[in-house]
Design an enzyme around this catalytic site. Structure first.
Site, PDB file in Angstrom:
ATOM      1  N   ARG A 182       2.603 -12.622  -0.370  1.00 58.06           N
ATOM      2  CA  ARG A 182       1.725 -12.373   0.756  1.00 58.06           C
ATOM      3  C   ARG A 182       1.604 -13.689   1.521  1.00 58.06           C
ATOM      4  O   ARG A 182       1.754 -14.771   0.946  1.00 58.06           O
ATOM      5  CB  ARG A 182       0.345 -11.916   0.298  1.00 58.06           C
ATOM      6  CG  ARG A 182       0.351 -10.650  -0.557  1.00 58.06           C
ATOM      7  CD  ARG A 182      -1.050 -10.328  -1.063  1.00 58.06           C
ATOM      8  NE  ARG A 182      -1.087  -9.094  -1.840  1.00 58.06           N
ATOM      9  CZ  ARG A 182      -1.011  -9.040  -3.168  1.00 58.06           C
ATOM     10  NH1 ARG A 182      -0.883 -10.163  -3.871  1.00 58.06           N
ATOM     11  NH2 ARG A 182      -1.051  -7.881  -3.806  1.00 58.06           N
ATOM     12  N   LYS A 194      -4.500 -11.819  -5.179  1.00 59.45           N
ATOM     13  CA  LYS A 194      -5.793 -11.190  -4.909  1.00 59.45           C
ATOM     14  C   LYS A 194      -6.689 -11.249  -6.145  1.00 59.45           C
ATOM     15  O   LYS A 194      -6.217 -11.104  -7.263  1.00 59.45           O
ATOM     16  CB  LYS A 194      -5.588  -9.732  -4.489  1.00 59.45           C
ATOM     17  CG  LYS A 194      -5.019  -9.568  -3.085  1.00 59.45           C
ATOM     18  CD  LYS A 194      -4.967  -8.098  -2.695  1.00 59.45           C
ATOM     19  CE  LYS A 194      -4.504  -7.920  -1.251  1.00 59.45           C
ATOM     20  NZ  LYS A 194      -4.448  -6.489  -0.868  1.00 59.45           N
ATOM     21  N   ARG A 237       8.009  -9.447   2.642  1.00 64.21           N
ATOM     22  CA  ARG A 237       7.571  -8.985   1.312  1.00 64.21           C
ATOM     23  C   ARG A 237       8.092  -7.574   1.047  1.00 64.21           C
ATOM     24  O   ARG A 237       8.610  -7.279  -0.044  1.00 64.21           O
ATOM     25  CB  ARG A 237       6.040  -9.041   1.244  1.00 64.21           C
ATOM     26  CG  ARG A 237       5.406  -8.496  -0.041  1.00 64.21           C
ATOM     27  CD  ARG A 237       3.908  -8.778   0.027  1.00 64.21           C
ATOM     28  NE  ARG A 237       3.128  -8.010  -0.919  1.00 64.21           N
ATOM     29  CZ  ARG A 237       2.873  -8.369  -2.174  1.00 64.21           C
ATOM     30  NH1 ARG A 237       3.403  -9.491  -2.645  1.00 64.21           N
ATOM     31  NH2 ARG A 237       2.123  -7.630  -2.968  1.00 64.21           N
ATOM     32  N   HIS A 292       4.493 -10.050   6.369  1.00 66.75           N
ATOM     33  CA  HIS A 292       4.478  -9.044   5.307  1.00 66.75           C
ATOM     34  C   HIS A 292       5.785  -8.246   5.267  1.00 66.75           C
ATOM     35  O   HIS A 292       6.144  -7.687   4.227  1.00 66.75           O
ATOM     36  CB  HIS A 292       3.294  -8.101   5.517  1.00 66.75           C
ATOM     37  CG  HIS A 292       2.604  -7.714   4.240  1.00 66.75           C
ATOM     38  ND1 HIS A 292       1.937  -8.619   3.445  1.00 66.75           N
ATOM     39  CD2 HIS A 292       2.494  -6.520   3.608  1.00 66.75           C
ATOM     40  CE1 HIS A 292       1.443  -7.994   2.388  1.00 66.75           C
ATOM     41  NE2 HIS A 292       1.773  -6.726   2.457  1.00 66.75           N
ATOM     42  N   TYR A 350       8.026   1.889  -2.570  1.00 62.37           N
ATOM     43  CA  TYR A 350       9.368   1.360  -2.333  1.00 62.37           C
ATOM     44  C   TYR A 350      10.450   2.274  -2.903  1.00 62.37           C
ATOM     45  O   TYR A 350      11.610   2.165  -2.504  1.00 62.37           O
ATOM     46  CB  TYR A 350       9.482  -0.048  -2.911  1.00 62.37           C
ATOM     47  CG  TYR A 350       8.537  -0.997  -2.223  1.00 62.37           C
ATOM     48  CD1 TYR A 350       8.787  -1.440  -0.930  1.00 62.37           C
ATOM     49  CD2 TYR A 350       7.361  -1.429  -2.843  1.00 62.37           C
ATOM     50  CE1 TYR A 350       7.912  -2.280  -0.275  1.00 62.37           C
ATOM     51  CE2 TYR A 350       6.481  -2.274  -2.196  1.00 62.37           C
ATOM     52  CZ  TYR A 350       6.758  -2.695  -0.911  1.00 62.37           C
ATOM     53  OH  TYR A 350       5.875  -3.519  -0.263  1.00 62.37           O
ATOM     54  N   HIS A 402       0.980  -6.228  -7.893  1.00 62.40           N
ATOM     55  CA  HIS A 402       0.266  -4.964  -7.706  1.00 62.40           C
ATOM     56  C   HIS A 402      -0.480  -4.589  -8.988  1.00 62.40           C
ATOM     57  O   HIS A 402       0.101  -4.622 -10.072  1.00 62.40           O
ATOM     58  CB  HIS A 402       1.246  -3.826  -7.374  1.00 62.40           C
ATOM     59  CG  HIS A 402       1.798  -3.912  -5.985  1.00 62.40           C
ATOM     60  ND1 HIS A 402       2.954  -3.269  -5.600  1.00 62.40           N
ATOM     61  CD2 HIS A 402       1.344  -4.556  -4.875  1.00 62.40           C
ATOM     62  CE1 HIS A 402       3.185  -3.517  -4.317  1.00 62.40           C
ATOM     63  NE2 HIS A 402       2.230  -4.288  -3.856  1.00 62.40           N
TER      64      HIS A 402
END
Length: 299
Positions: A149, A173, A248, A245, A280, A271
């Site tokens: 990110r 995150k 990514r 992004h 994806y 994730h």
């Protein structure tokens, strides 16, 4: 209606136990406030323990009547679920009225992805005779080569770069740290940037460990990276909607197209849920369909 002491404790729980940023905490508290507004509109006063599942179904209908988009509704419902989950953990309620509460169905928009030749077009548009060009090339190689990110990339530190082992430590995150492999191309361009550009800067106090710096010697900003990517895409003649992004998304898609394990990609992207990574596989299906249409004699 909803006890303010409980809400304050909920905020502390999100920040300290869940590791949420203050912005995320404020967003969750704002989501819960929508439920208070709903009961005020009905001129009802209820404590959290008296709220029923059926009333929450009516609450969702109310959100819909307000014209709230499905994605926003889903986020509000997620906040409400987290709040009642907290109350249940703290034994402030005996039953969770949000159990089996269904959020609106969302149509998942597939992100734009760059083909390898488009990525090569963008990197070819970089003027490597300039210091900012050398930095731009290094940043793009990290974005695409590691799937970071933009916030993770600008927060990368020299102390998190393990050249011999070819991996980096990334703070993602919720302040969760993960290990991500880094390829030789990204390492090469980081080395060029550090030795030819960064070493000549007067670095401001507190920024000594950040890899990517602006001309004033401070940590580079998100806005600068967004501006750089947009400008390079335009110079390269790329008409897709491009942001940091996008690199990514391209990283993940190209890995899966090449046969990478979904769990491995999930770990590298950071994730929490495998369902986030599964988007994806849809991109991969499109790629496979394209191959059939292009090469199969009956298509």
């Amino acid at each position: 209606m909803l006890n303010h002491i409980y809400l304050k404790e909920f905020g502390v729980y999100l920040k300290l136990e869940r590791g949420f940023s203050q912005n995320s905490v404020d967003a969750y508290l704002n989501d819960v406030s929508k439920l208070t507004q709903f009961y005020e509109q009905l001129e009802l006063s209820k404590s959290a323990k008296d709220i029923t599942h059926q009333e929450l179904v009516q609450f969702i209908s109310w959100l819909n009547e307000l014209g709230m988009l499905p994605g926003t509704q889903a986020r509000v419902i997620s906040g409400i679920k987290s709040y009642f989950g907290f109350l249940l953990i703290e034994e402030l309620i005996t039953a969770d009225p949000t159990e089996d509460l269904e959020p609106p169905k969302l149509s998942r928009k597939l992100p734009d992805v760059l083909h390898l030749h488009e990525i090569n077009q963008i990197t070819a548009a970089i003027d490597l005779s300039k210091a900012e060009g050398i930095r731009s090339r290094a940043m793009l190689e990290v974005l695409y080569g590691c799937g970071l990110r933009v916030t993770e990339m600008i927060s990368l530190r020299l102390s998190n770069l393990h050249v011999n082992e070819e991996y980096i430590k990334v703070l993602g995150k919720g302040n969760k740290e993960r290990i991500v492999p880094i390829g030789t191309e990204a390492l090469k361009h980081i080395s060029i940037y550090v030795n030819e550009v960064r070493n000549k800067l007067t670095i401001k106090v507190g920024n000594e460990d950040f890899i990517f710096l602006n001309q004033k010697g401070s940590q580079i900003s998100r806005i600068s990276v967004f501006t750089m990517v947009k400008a390079l895409a335009s110079q390269a003649g790329i008409t897709k909607s491009i942001s940091p992004h996008t690199f990514r998304h391209s990283f993940a898609t190209h890995l899966i197209e090449g046969g990478a394990d979904l769990r491995a990609v999930q770990a590298m992207l950071g994730h929490v849920s495998i369902t986030t990574t599964e988007v994806y596989t849809h991109l991969d299906n499109e790629y496979l369909q394209g191959m059939v249409k292009q090469y199969h004699p009956r298509s």
